[in-house]
Motif scaffolding. Sequence first.
Motif, PDB file in Angstrom:
ATOM      1  N   MET A 269      32.114  45.595   9.288  1.00 15.60           N
ATOM      2  CA  MET A 269      32.221  44.178   9.405  1.00 15.60           C
ATOM      3  C   MET A 269      31.426  43.689  10.633  1.00 15.60           C
ATOM      4  N   ALA A 270      31.544  44.394  11.747  1.00 16.27           N
ATOM      5  CA  ALA A 270      30.800  43.998  12.944  1.00 16.27           C
ATOM      6  C   ALA A 270      29.297  44.024  12.679  1.00 16.27           C
TER       7      ALA A 270
ATOM      8  N   GLY B  98      33.950  35.371  27.358  1.00 10.94           N
ATOM      9  CA  GLY B  98      32.631  34.792  27.121  1.00 10.94           C
ATOM     10  C   GLY B  98      31.536  35.812  26.876  1.00 10.94           C
ATOM     11  N   LYS B  99      31.872  37.082  26.844  1.00 15.00           N
ATOM     12  CA  LYS B  99      30.886  38.134  26.611  1.00 15.00           C
ATOM     13  C   LYS B  99      30.876  38.529  25.138  1.00 15.00           C
TER      14      LYS B  99
ATOM     15  N   ASN C 225      24.482  39.050  13.565  1.00 17.75           N
ATOM     16  CA  ASN C 225      23.599  37.919  13.833  1.00 17.75           C
ATOM     17  C   ASN C 225      24.320  36.570  13.786  1.00 17.75           C
ATOM     18  N   SER C 226      25.625  36.602  13.812  1.00 17.07           N
ATOM     19  CA  SER C 226      26.390  35.353  13.789  1.00 17.07           C
ATOM     20  C   SER C 226      27.143  35.189  15.110  1.00 17.07           C
ATOM     21  N   ASN C 227      27.836  34.084  15.240  1.00 21.75           N
ATOM     22  CA  ASN C 227      28.657  33.864  16.435  1.00 21.75           C
ATOM     23  C   ASN C 227      30.005  34.564  16.354  1.00 21.75           C
TER      24      ASN C 227
END
Length: 64
Positions: free
Chosen positions: A1-2, A48-49, A7-9
């Motif tokens: 899944m990762a 935030g990482k 390429n997404s948020n």
Amino acid sequence: MAYELRNSNAQVFAVTPGFTTTDLNGNAEGGKSKEEAAAIIVGYATDGKRHNGEFLNERGVLAW
């Protein structure tokens, strides 16, 4: 899944807080409190990482 979300948020990652005293282990002594364990998990989720695809503990990334 990762990999699919690379390429997404969105992110997929796992966090183990280590031994935690809970009802599941009869509230065994010597573990982190539920609040301490939750703080580790929430810390990664809100730092935030980008952690996509990582497996983390309280010290950082664990090797798969």
